[in-house]
Design a protein around this motif. Structure first.
Motif, PDB file in Angstrom:
ATOM      1  N   LEU A 101      31.690  35.971  33.715  1.00  0.00           N
ATOM      2  CA  LEU A 101      31.771  35.487  32.360  1.00  0.00           C
ATOM      3  C   LEU A 101      32.957  36.219  31.362  1.00  0.00           C
ATOM      4  N   PRO A 102      33.982  35.565  31.254  1.00  0.00           N
ATOM      5  CA  PRO A 102      34.710  35.937  30.063  1.00  0.00           C
ATOM      6  C   PRO A 102      34.186  36.248  28.704  1.00  0.00           C
ATOM      7  N   ALA A 103      34.250  37.178  28.204  1.00  0.00           N
ATOM      8  CA  ALA A 103      33.597  37.537  26.871  1.00  0.00           C
ATOM      9  C   ALA A 103      34.176  38.515  26.271  1.00  0.00           C
ATOM     10  N   ARG A 104      33.819  38.514  24.786  1.00  0.00           N
ATOM     11  CA  ARG A 104      34.301  39.758  23.996  1.00  0.00           C
ATOM     12  C   ARG A 104      33.114  40.560  23.525  1.00  0.00           C
ATOM     13  N   MET A 105      33.280  41.720  23.827  1.00  0.00           N
ATOM     14  CA  MET A 105      31.982  42.522  23.738  1.00  0.00           C
ATOM     15  C   MET A 105      32.334  43.754  22.876  1.00  0.00           C
ATOM     16  N   GLY A 106      31.164  44.206  21.787  1.00  0.00           N
ATOM     17  CA  GLY A 106      31.510  45.203  21.100  1.00  0.00           C
ATOM     18  C   GLY A 106      30.099  46.059  20.984  1.00  0.00           C
ATOM     19  N   ALA A 107      30.498  47.228  20.427  1.00  0.00           N
ATOM     20  CA  ALA A 107      29.405  48.169  20.223  1.00  0.00           C
ATOM     21  C   ALA A 107      29.550  48.773  18.817  1.00  0.00           C
ATOM     22  N   HIS A 108      28.567  48.823  18.074  1.00  0.00           N
ATOM     23  CA  HIS A 108      28.641  49.140  16.522  1.00  0.00           C
ATOM     24  C   HIS A 108      27.424  50.123  16.355  1.00  0.00           C
ATOM     25  N   ILE A 109      27.836  51.382  16.321  1.00  0.00           N
ATOM     26  CA  ILE A 109      26.918  52.342  16.252  1.00  0.00           C
ATOM     27  C   ILE A 109      26.765  52.764  14.644  1.00  0.00           C
ATOM     28  N   GLY A 110      25.194  52.718  14.119  1.00  0.00           N
ATOM     29  CA  GLY A 110      25.020  53.187  12.898  1.00  0.00           C
ATOM     30  C   GLY A 110      24.423  54.255  12.755  1.00  0.00           C
ATOM     31  N   LEU A 111      23.859  54.501  11.656  1.00  0.00           N
ATOM     32  CA  LEU A 111      23.101  55.904  11.444  1.00  0.00           C
ATOM     33  C   LEU A 111      21.918  56.096  12.180  1.00  0.00           C
ATOM     34  N   MET A 112      21.160  54.960  12.364  1.00  0.00           N
ATOM     35  CA  MET A 112      19.958  55.025  13.009  1.00  0.00           C
ATOM     36  C   MET A 112      19.662  53.954  13.942  1.00  0.00           C
ATOM     37  N   HIS A 113      20.623  53.506  14.353  1.00  0.00           N
ATOM     38  CA  HIS A 113      20.721  52.185  15.475  1.00  0.00           C
ATOM     39  C   HIS A 113      22.061  51.951  16.043  1.00  0.00           C
ATOM     40  N   VAL A 114      22.053  51.086  17.061  1.00  0.00           N
ATOM     41  CA  VAL A 114      23.441  50.882  17.743  1.00  0.00           C
ATOM     42  C   VAL A 114      23.038  49.110  17.848  1.00  0.00           C
ATOM     43  N   ASN A 115      24.173  48.283  17.358  1.00  0.00           N
ATOM     44  CA  ASN A 115      24.209  46.949  17.687  1.00  0.00           C
ATOM     45  C   ASN A 115      25.150  46.573  18.633  1.00  0.00           C
ATOM     46  N   ILE A 116      24.863  45.865  19.746  1.00  0.00           N
ATOM     47  CA  ILE A 116      25.764  45.475  20.856  1.00  0.00           C
ATOM     48  C   ILE A 116      25.891  43.944  20.787  1.00  0.00           C
ATOM     49  N   THR A 117      27.125  43.468  20.722  1.00  0.00           N
ATOM     50  CA  THR A 117      27.419  42.035  20.638  1.00  0.00           C
ATOM     51  C   THR A 117      28.256  41.691  21.902  1.00  0.00           C
ATOM     52  N   LEU A 118      27.825  40.112  22.206  1.00  0.00           N
ATOM     53  CA  LEU A 118      28.549  39.845  23.382  1.00  0.00           C
ATOM     54  C   LEU A 118      28.720  38.449  23.214  1.00  0.00           C
ATOM     55  N   THR A 119      29.898  37.939  23.058  1.00  0.00           N
ATOM     56  CA  THR A 119      30.345  36.399  22.754  1.00  0.00           C
ATOM     57  C   THR A 119      31.406  35.853  24.074  1.00  0.00           C
ATOM     58  N   ALA A 120      30.895  34.623  24.388  1.00  0.00           N
ATOM     59  CA  ALA A 120      32.028  33.925  25.400  1.00  0.00           C
ATOM     60  C   ALA A 120      33.122  33.625  25.104  1.00  0.00           C
ATOM     61  N   LEU A 121      34.149  33.801  25.815  1.00  0.00           N
ATOM     62  CA  LEU A 121      35.336  33.399  25.322  1.00  0.00           C
ATOM     63  C   LEU A 121      35.944  32.226  26.172  1.00  0.00           C
TER      64      LEU A 121
END
Length: 407
Positions: A101-121
């Motif tokens: 799957l071609p996708a756009r992936m990101g990892a966003h680290i905060g102070l008490m958590h981490v957000n992981i995103t995945l969006t198909a392209l």
């Protein structure tokens, strides 16, 4: 064509409410709420600002900087962009699958958590499936990240998201990235809460005593800058690089870090400038928000008069002469009358003295002698009247003089 009662229904059947129509995350609700709150306060200030007639520049600068710093503290505490990474990947959607799957992936680290995103392209004419994930993994406690990873395995999340979450859940040997990020966020969160308390005290002192408010402004800026320095020093010594099929995630500092640095630098710089101006020219910094505590005079005038040496000398004599308008008028009149020329009539007495200790002779005899021998005259004719009386009755004058000397 559908009518009013058959809208959103399939083939004329009843509306099905059991379907969960999940939509992609477009923003953090808590961050949006804090932003709306501070924006409302600032808009209200801009509405009343045209009516301000004095201290316009200091008031506008102080209020704008104060609201900006408070907004930055709360947003960065809740935000997820302290350490971020983005990459385009071409990876399988699930494990042990040949479909990629071609996708756009990101990892966003905060102070008490981490957000992981995945969006198909989309690629060419190929329409991608409806894939838009945003998963949050918290690490408030030491074992939270491991439990969140196991829960995501049971839920069956996409394989790229599980790959990134696995890096933060490991804690053995040189794979303790999750622990390092948790420690950095923990101490940065403590400093942010301390800066929030200092910011609240700064606003209170700017209303009561502006010079101490400037000192607290410098302290708030120092705490914000210390937050960035501490977070940067506690990051993993070996930079985290996540290898995913078709790309890799390399982390760098996000907008939360730079926003805190800008707010802290501005707060520290403005606070030091105001403190320096107050030390060179005392009591010159003020805003329209300052409270005067029911005094009819200006605060600067009262402080300057309290530091004046002349008022200290005048008040140090005692409580016999209280400062006031009446005492000033009497003092001015007495100074003018003392400059008039004239000769005092020592023989004139309005009444006999009442104290027997100061004049040890009979008061009745003295009173009769004064009434018989002394004539009341004006001050300018006093000398001539005394000589005329002495020439007329010389024996009586000698008796009066002897009575004053002898008991």
């Amino acid at each position: 064509m559908k009518g009013w009662f058959d809208a959103f229904r399939d083939d004329g059947g009843p509306t099905l409410y059991s379907f969960s129509n999940r939509t992609p995350v477009t923003g953090d609700v808590s961050i949006v709420a804090v932003s709306v709150l501070f924006t409302t306060i600032y808009v209200a200030f801009l509405v009343i600002f045209p009516g301000v007639r004095k201290q316009r520049f200091t008031t506008f600068t102080t209020v704008t900087l104060s609201l900006f710093v408070g907004l930055v503290i709360l947003i960065t505490r809740l935000g997820s962009a302290w350490h971020v990474a983005h990459s385009s990947i071409l990876a399988p959607y699930k494990a042990f699958s040949r479909e990629k799957l071609p996708a756009r992936m990101g990892a966003h680290i905060g102070l008490m958590h981490v957000n992981i995103t995945l969006t198909a392209l989309p690629i060419g004419n190929w329409t991608p499936p409806d894939i838009d994930f945003n998963e949050r993994f918290s690490w408030n406690a030491a074992e939270d990240m491991g439990h969140s990873y196991k829960n995501s395995l049971r839920r069956g999340l996409p394989y790229p998201i599980l790959t990134v979450a696995e890096y933060f859940s490991l804690g053995q040997e040189g794979f303790a990235w999750g622990g390092r990020y948790r420690a950095a966020g923990y101490y940065a969160s403590i400093l942010l809460w301390a800066s929030l308390a200092s910011w609240l005290l700064m606003n209170l002192l700017l209303i009561a005593v502006p010079r101490y408010g400037a000192y607290m402004m410098s302290l708030t800026g120092t705490l914000l800058v210390a937050t960035d320095i501490g977070y940067y020093l506690l990051l993993p010594k070996r930079p985290l690089t996540i290898i995913v099929e078709g790309g890799q995630l390399q982390f760098h500092l996000g907008w939360c870090y730079w926003l805190v640095l800008v707010a802290g630098t501005l707060c520290l710089f403005v606070g030091l400038i105001i403190s320096a101006i107050d030390l060179v020219w005392p009591h010159t910094f003020s805003t329209i928000l300052e409270v005067y505590y029911d005094t009819p005079y200006d605060r600067h005038v009262i402080l300057e008069e309290s530091h004046d040496v002349r008022y200290r000398k005048r008040n140090s004599k005692g409580l016999e002469e209280p400062p006031g308008l009446g005492s000033r008028i009497l003092r001015r009149l007495s100074s003018k009358t003392s400059q008039l020329a004239g000769v005092d009539n020592k023989g004139f007495q309005n009444e006999a003295p009442k104290s027997p200790w100061r004049y040890p002779f009979r008061r009745a005899h003295l009173h009769q002698t004064n009434l018989r021998n002394v004539q009341r005259t004006l001050s300018q004719d006093s000398m001539s009247s005394i000589h005329s009386v002495a020439a007329a009755n010389p024996p009586n004058m000698h008796k009066v003089a002897l009575s004053r000397v002898l008991p």
